[in-house]
Design a protein around this motif. Structure first.
Motif, PDB file in Angstrom:
ATOM      1  N   THR A   1     -12.596 -36.573  19.231  1.00  0.00           N
ATOM      2  CA  THR A   1     -13.070 -37.043  18.040  1.00  0.00           C
ATOM      3  C   THR A   1     -12.244 -36.686  16.918  1.00  0.00           C
ATOM      4  N   LYS A   2     -12.293 -37.001  15.724  1.00  0.00           N
ATOM      5  CA  LYS A   2     -11.644 -36.759  14.554  1.00  0.00           C
ATOM      6  C   LYS A   2     -12.510 -35.777  13.467  1.00  0.00           C
ATOM      7  N   SER A   3     -11.527 -35.330  12.652  1.00  0.00           N
ATOM      8  CA  SER A   3     -12.309 -34.644  11.384  1.00  0.00           C
ATOM      9  C   SER A   3     -11.453 -35.145  10.324  1.00  0.00           C
ATOM     10  N   ILE A   4     -12.352 -35.161   9.167  1.00  0.00           N
ATOM     11  CA  ILE A   4     -11.492 -35.583   7.785  1.00  0.00           C
ATOM     12  C   ILE A   4     -11.183 -34.147   6.937  1.00  0.00           C
TER      13      ILE A   4
ATOM     14  N   THR B   1     -11.138 -36.604   2.828  1.00  0.00           N
ATOM     15  CA  THR B   1     -10.189 -37.750   2.996  1.00  0.00           C
ATOM     16  C   THR B   1      -9.778 -37.647   4.464  1.00  0.00           C
ATOM     17  N   ASP B   2      -9.680 -39.138   5.153  1.00  0.00           N
ATOM     18  CA  ASP B   2      -9.454 -39.102   6.559  1.00  0.00           C
ATOM     19  C   ASP B   2      -7.636 -39.532   6.804  1.00  0.00           C
ATOM     20  N   GLU B   3      -7.610 -39.804   8.092  1.00  0.00           N
ATOM     21  CA  GLU B   3      -6.198 -39.747   8.406  1.00  0.00           C
ATOM     22  C   GLU B   3      -5.338 -40.897   7.970  1.00  0.00           C
ATOM     23  N   ASN B   4      -6.359 -42.028   7.345  1.00  0.00           N
ATOM     24  CA  ASN B   4      -5.726 -43.049   6.655  1.00  0.00           C
ATOM     25  C   ASN B   4      -5.711 -42.908   4.916  1.00  0.00           C
ATOM     26  N   SER B   5      -5.853 -41.647   4.824  1.00  0.00           N
ATOM     27  CA  SER B   5      -5.989 -41.237   3.323  1.00  0.00           C
ATOM     28  C   SER B   5      -7.062 -41.849   2.713  1.00  0.00           C
ATOM     29  N   ALA B   6      -8.014 -42.187   3.337  1.00  0.00           N
ATOM     30  CA  ALA B   6      -9.138 -43.066   2.732  1.00  0.00           C
ATOM     31  C   ALA B   6     -10.188 -42.072   2.356  1.00  0.00           C
TER      32      ALA B   6
ATOM     33  N   GLU C   1      -5.022 -28.411   3.742  1.00  0.00           N
ATOM     34  CA  GLU C   1      -5.962 -29.150   4.320  1.00  0.00           C
ATOM     35  C   GLU C   1      -5.725 -30.270   4.580  1.00  0.00           C
ATOM     36  N   THR C   2      -6.148 -30.823   5.957  1.00  0.00           N
ATOM     37  CA  THR C   2      -5.617 -32.302   6.437  1.00  0.00           C
ATOM     38  C   THR C   2      -6.807 -32.649   7.357  1.00  0.00           C
ATOM     39  N   SER C   3      -6.402 -33.797   7.932  1.00  0.00           N
ATOM     40  CA  SER C   3      -7.509 -34.358   8.871  1.00  0.00           C
ATOM     41  C   SER C   3      -6.887 -34.053  10.480  1.00  0.00           C
ATOM     42  N   MET C   4      -7.766 -34.283  11.284  1.00  0.00           N
ATOM     43  CA  MET C   4      -7.211 -33.716  12.555  1.00  0.00           C
ATOM     44  C   MET C   4      -7.770 -34.647  13.759  1.00  0.00           C
ATOM     45  N   ASP C   5      -7.116 -34.746  14.760  1.00  0.00           N
ATOM     46  CA  ASP C   5      -7.456 -35.236  16.175  1.00  0.00           C
ATOM     47  C   ASP C   5      -8.097 -34.222  17.023  1.00  0.00           C
ATOM     48  N   ILE C   6      -9.289 -34.254  17.432  1.00  0.00           N
ATOM     49  CA  ILE C   6      -9.916 -33.082  18.172  1.00  0.00           C
ATOM     50  C   ILE C   6     -10.195 -33.434  19.475  1.00  0.00           C
ATOM     51  N   GLU C   7     -10.075 -32.674  20.310  1.00  0.00           N
ATOM     52  CA  GLU C   7     -10.648 -32.719  21.933  1.00  0.00           C
ATOM     53  C   GLU C   7     -11.167 -31.288  22.165  1.00  0.00           C
ATOM     54  N   PHE C   8     -12.487 -31.191  22.714  1.00  0.00           N
ATOM     55  CA  PHE C   8     -13.083 -30.306  23.135  1.00  0.00           C
ATOM     56  C   PHE C   8     -14.005 -30.309  24.213  1.00  0.00           C
ATOM     57  N   THR C   9     -14.334 -29.159  25.019  1.00  0.00           N
ATOM     58  CA  THR C   9     -14.979 -29.335  26.316  1.00  0.00           C
ATOM     59  C   THR C   9     -16.296 -28.182  25.812  1.00  0.00           C
ATOM     60  N   VAL C  10     -17.352 -28.638  26.390  1.00  0.00           N
ATOM     61  CA  VAL C  10     -18.752 -27.652  25.972  1.00  0.00           C
ATOM     62  C   VAL C  10     -19.169 -27.033  27.349  1.00  0.00           C
ATOM     63  N   ASP C  11     -19.877 -25.915  27.212  1.00  0.00           N
ATOM     64  CA  ASP C  11     -20.540 -25.429  28.396  1.00  0.00           C
ATOM     65  C   ASP C  11     -21.648 -24.550  27.820  1.00  0.00           C
ATOM     66  N   VAL C  12     -22.574 -24.153  28.522  1.00  0.00           N
ATOM     67  CA  VAL C  12     -23.581 -23.510  27.799  1.00  0.00           C
ATOM     68  C   VAL C  12     -23.990 -22.083  28.972  1.00  0.00           C
ATOM     69  N   LEU C  13     -23.793 -20.859  28.431  1.00  0.00           N
ATOM     70  CA  LEU C  13     -24.195 -19.704  29.088  1.00  0.00           C
ATOM     71  C   LEU C  13     -25.874 -19.353  28.805  1.00  0.00           C
ATOM     72  N   PRO C  14     -26.655 -19.608  29.874  1.00  0.00           N
ATOM     73  CA  PRO C  14     -27.893 -19.362  29.743  1.00  0.00           C
ATOM     74  C   PRO C  14     -28.424 -18.004  29.479  1.00  0.00           C
ATOM     75  N   GLN C  15     -28.914 -17.645  28.413  1.00  0.00           N
ATOM     76  CA  GLN C  15     -29.532 -16.349  27.974  1.00  0.00           C
ATOM     77  C   GLN C  15     -28.470 -15.300  28.004  1.00  0.00           C
ATOM     78  N   LYS C  16     -27.273 -15.831  27.425  1.00  0.00           N
ATOM     79  CA  LYS C  16     -26.126 -14.953  27.295  1.00  0.00           C
ATOM     80  C   LYS C  16     -26.295 -14.640  25.631  1.00  0.00           C
TER      81      LYS C  16
END
Lengths: 436, 436, 436, 436
Positions: free
Chosen positions: D160-163, D168-173, D336-351
């Motif tokens: 995904t991406k962040s502004i 302001t986004d990666e296209n300066s919009a 401050e700037t916009s970003m390309d982001i890639e992340f992976t999630v996991d869950v640790l139950p009852q941690k």
């Protein structure tokens, strides 16, 4: 043309008329006071706006906040420019007068907004009024999204009740989960962001014969070496008896050394607050510039509270009554009990205050709320300096003479994320100063 | 043998005699109370010691601090073991009775010490006495190395004077460099490390008709954004007039808005302290467990101060009078002036207190002194909890009931490296509790 | 009159000559550099002073601190006025040239001072020199009253040793009471108040094979609820083994889970400081603007320390070696051990620094020392901003760009009254900036 | 009646089947895993619940949180008791199995609750999956009331991406009002209150060639006397150029002294957080136990973040990218700037974790977030001690050995109401310890 004339006269049904005449242009009179609401992305702001229309030229002039307005109206179409005091255009608004209101699109240097305006609500006949409100639901969050339980006007008085911090009412019935469930929110008509809400506590009285408190001192008020060597007491009974006849409170089943120990009954409200800024929703056990759980033992009968308004109607909540409380609410829960409450509200338009202010017969008080005592004290001192410098037109050395020679501090609250310190100045010393 | 007789008669020169008679053993009676002084490397400690001698066996038993003593005396030679309560030897002392005192070498598990003991000084005839002391030198350092200006006894009263924080006396003459030059030190006979020194302030009165103060608020009491936008006032005249007849203080040449502004005359001492622990020498503008510049506006006529004793004689200093002061001494210098002082001292042997304590007609007060308000509050609360738990034999939940329902805080001092907060409990509420 | 001529020529034996001519007035040449010492009440100050004498007119001009000097000399009598830059007289000095020095009385607007002046000490032949100093006494107080153990000159190198925090040396022999006994003080000739003392740590190495540490975490670094529930471990063995061959440190008798646990050997000095301002005497376990027990794990071989000078000769102490230490010295006592030390000193005349500064190959570092972390951080940030703004002539926004994009903080010390935070800027980033 | 048989077999369509057979009582099998949701007044809680049904006796046993369940089922009617481990009944639930779920009324010692249960959602085929999500709306509030933009499963990856912080986004919009508008929230299926959410940042890269920063240092990081004397710079240009080729960032239009000044490009996310506890809604510029605007420059590519889960699905938000940032974000707004982001999630139950935790190749890191640095440090140290004591079964002295000899602190964030400090332990030192 005969049909037109009555229409023009019958201004009281402007809308129906305008619709009726939709096929032909009709001038709508937008002069006068408005409440402007604008939304840019997810940001909503509300302002007082005044417009004047020149009948001859269709020119519209006016004011909103610190901006001047200059525009035109043509039939029901309005086109407005917002200008800084030196004439620079900061936004242009176009829209339509419809249904007694205004509505349109704004352009802030390329960023679009939605805007609308409505006429201020008029105080009803018979104002000020006294309302009796019996709460049925209780809220543990300060939030602008909670639907108001009552709409009141400046000058109105409300008689109501609060349940205790654990959710138990004056009949010892469970009414809510614990965590400072509050009564409200009350919508105060005419209160707008940037105003100050005034709450006069006319009557704050306990309405049952018992209270409960925490059983030990809170950790953050104690030195590490004391904590490391603390032998905690199990099953200590911290239920208190309220004796309104004698005006005292004492432990219901005291251990031997505390037989005979009693403290004066001094009913107070731990929490009085308004909906916090923006989309914030805050637990009622917290405090901030919106007031909230300040746990100050001088918020009691006779005190007046000034809170900043962040939302239309302010949305006032209150409760968390204490039968008595030392400074800082050192047992985490003070002598928690239910209360009879009577208060009167007022609004100070565009009175900008940075943090809650209080007043009683003796003192002006500014409440500093922050993450540490050192910072809370800075906030309280600064707000008091600004109060004097603003209201009495003093320079910083003049206010320093008053604060340095006579200001006092109270430590109000040590519980939860934010702590609070109160800076207070005796009103008697200010008697010779000229209030501006 | 004619030479022996005069010797036996001349007890006033025991030493010469003992040496003279070295060939024949003479029993010296070491029974009774002693003041033991021991030095290990650069560390000096002083303790009360009591010895009992069995005439028959020459066995010496006794007590010093929490240690038991068991030893022997043979002629003038003593040999003592210090034992823990369960009989473990922690040190052995050998030495000689000589010149009315004892002196020798100790062995602490291989580490050598020098030790000596002297008899406690006896209160003079006519005690308690009242001394009038006119200071000629003033000290800006709390230190055990400052020679005492007067030796007094528990129960004695001293009438003296202090000059103002800038070094100016009651005749407006310059007597010292500024920075809280103090009167003293007074050596209180019989005060030993581990005791508490009691100072009752009988009379604290201004003795000239003017004071001066700082001209602006101290930076650490103000929020950063206020400071960044502060427009400082130049050449503000902060000289104050003291009107003892009316009991008020007001600016000598007020600016227009402050014409008519006056505050009650409330003379107080900014600084009362003893020589700090060990080799420490601390500027008199600082505070700590030794007291010092606590700048608490309740240290005034009628108050009693309890300070821990760190050195033989305690070495008491005082001064830094203020004609009036708001909480925290917000102008850095309060209404600084010279004072007439009368105080009475007492000593509570082996009353260990962690931080200064105060008492007046209304309150017990514990002063927390630390590098931040958050920490100062922890110290104050903890000391008050310990006070109640110690003197009234309360458990932590019992003391929590009192603190939580009735304790108040004052913010005493915000100036210098350490700040101070006072925790105070109304004495009236403790009336039903049993003091142990 | 022939005898006079050689005298006037032989300026190198001014004193002898002057004495020789005592019966007849002789002009003493007071031109050149002096060290001025003045005392007003108990306040002593020392300054560099330079004088120039006009042979013709006997007029003496010069400079001391920021003051100009204007006066006259008549035979050995001098009369000097100290003037502000705009010519206002702030003090007048009269005195006599005698025995190669000057001595007299000053008048500061009615307040008297004693003053004297001596010629600066000249660096000996063969400078810089390397001294080997074997300490026999150790001090637990930073104080200007401690007699120096060695006089050294800027550029000189000292090889010495320190014992551990409990007073045990490299042969495991007890040499002092515990509490950070330090080596020194070293008197650095030519270092005057207002200068910065430079200490380059050439070599910091452990010199025995064991260390000891505290056994538990310090209370002020832990949350109250953790402390209240803490089950303390009894008789935990926290003796460490130093393995210089492998460059590691590990527990001597580890419990099961810590078998195999070791940390890199990183020898450092916990305490490096100079005599503090004025009459202050401070325990060596404390820190302040004079340096002291900063417990920063980057004060190690290769680091350079800059300390403000408060007294003639600076009086440098050091010691409290740690074989390794995490940030903050969380066990109260880190891995305490004895050290071999080699350092080189220098003096930066009139380089005013507000708080200790450090430098290594990578970073410029400013140490903020205060009563809370919040305040220590403010001190560190401010000192670093001032460092950059001063040395590179940057405005506050320019320094903000560097600090905001690249500055790092270390938390150095959490033990004792004052805590310390270090602000550090990578020197590589400053390479393109112009040092002024 | 042949239609019944396939129905009983086709357990995969239990719901349809049950409805079909509504006219005749049918035993519903409630065995297995459930997600229990209960509401008492305005308090909602969600738990994992497991039930086992005995076919013969209709007895239902099970577990929810730390409570045992014992009850009966009769046709679709369930009746359950919740018991403590020692068999005390704390609540009774009655209800009905319907539409594949359970629903009913609870009784907690007289207080009523509504409860319901649903089956856990099953991971879809092809899991784990990689989602590409292009945000169209951005949120400036952490809140459980924001509708999720994407449902993902443990193991899934999101691109995904962040502004930027000003919207302001990666296209300066312009895409949002400023104040840290974030991307999300992502609903993580299976994450329940009491779990820990794991977010691995696979890729964090700037995606445009410019950034902007604040122009001056924040007031709370500077000493009062610096602030009082600050000469602010007007119109300083703090736009930065991002040079990804060289891996550096430098001012776009530097003033003279800063020509040549550049810092390494080190992309990071200022804000990663989940919906906070209960009804709280918190501005994205704030931080807390839910994570949020921690502004820690090690939250970058390669880092793993552990956050406590407070709501069903966790509701993960992220953004506020910085091209580079010194410790503490001293300019209020970093680069401050916009970003390309890639992340992976996991869950640790009852941690259960008390505060955000981080991990990278080198360190375990605990983030302490509080109202002052002193308190933030206590939180960070405590959480790290608990981490080690929990995961490696250490006693407090054993964890003290590790923290005391090797732990480091970073000061992460100094902006907004809460500040943050990170405690970090090198993973290499833990290699020999046994993870439990």
């Amino acid at each position: 043309m005969t049909r037109i004339l009555p229409c023009l006269l019958l201004l009281s049904s402007l809308l129906a008329c305008a619709q009726d005449q939709a096929t032909r242009p009709v001038k709508v009179d937008v002069s006068g006071a408005w409440i402007l609401r604008e939304q840019i992305f997810d940001e909503v702001q509300t302002h007082r706006m005044s417009l004047q229309v020149s009948r001859l030229t269709n020119r519209v002039t006016g004011q909103v906040g610190s901006s001047k307005i200059d525009g035109t109206i043509s039939d029901s179409h309005v086109s407005l420019k917002m200008l800084t005091s030196n004439g620079r255009v900061i936004a242009t608004y176009t829209g339509e007068a419809k249904d007694g209101g205004l509505k349109g699109i704004g352009d802030w240097d390329g960023t679009k907004s939605q805007w609308s305006a409505r006429r201020p609500v008029i105080k009803p006949e018979g104002s000020p009024r006294t309302h009796t409100f019996t709460p049925t639901e209780f809220y543990r969050t300060f939030s602008a999204t909670t639907p108001p339980v009552l709409h009141i006007f400046p000058g109105d008085t409300v008689r109501t009740k609060s349940i205790d911090a654990a959710g138990t009412d004056e009949n010892s019935a469970r009414r809510s989960i614990g965590g400072d469930p509050l009564t409200g929110p009350f919508f105060v008509e005419g209160a707008l962001p940037g105003d100050a809400l005034v709450i006069k506590l006319n009557r704050i009285r306990t309405n049952r014969d018992w209270a409960w408190s925490g059983q030990s001192l809170i950790g953050n008020a104690l030195a590490p070496d004391y904590l490391m060597n603390l032998k905690r007491v199990r099953d200590f009974n911290s239920r208190w008896k309220i004796d309104t006849a004698k005006g005292t409170v004492y432990l219901d089943a005291p251990t031997n050394p505390l037989k005979g120990f009693s403290v004066p009954l001094q009913p107070m409200l731990g929490s009085v607050g308004v909906a916090p800024q923006g989309h914030n929703a805050t637990r009622t056990i917290e405090s901030g510039d919106f007031g909230g759980n300040m746990d100050y033992n001088q918020i009691k009968e006779g005190a007046t509270i000034y809170l900043p308004v962040f939302h239309d109607g302010a949305l006032l909540f209150m409760g968390d009554g204490h039968a008595a409380q030392g400074d800082g609410e050192l047992t985490g829960d003070a002598l928690e009990t239910s209360m009879d409450i009577e208060f009167t509200v007022d609004v100070l338009p565009q009175k900008s205050i940075g943090t809650p202010r209080l007043e009683n017969d003796e003192f002006l008080m500014a409440v500093g709320i922050a993450g540490s005592l050192d910072q809370a004290l800075q906030t309280a001192t600064t707000e008091m300096a600004r109060w004097l410098e603003g209201d009495y037109k003093l320079n910083p050395s003049e206010s320093a003479m008053i604060l340095g020679s006579a200001m006092k501090y109270d430590i109000a609250d040590l519980v939860s994320t934010q702590v609070s310190i109160v800076a207070k100045v005796p009103k008697s010393l200010l008697a010779t100063l000229k209030h501006q």
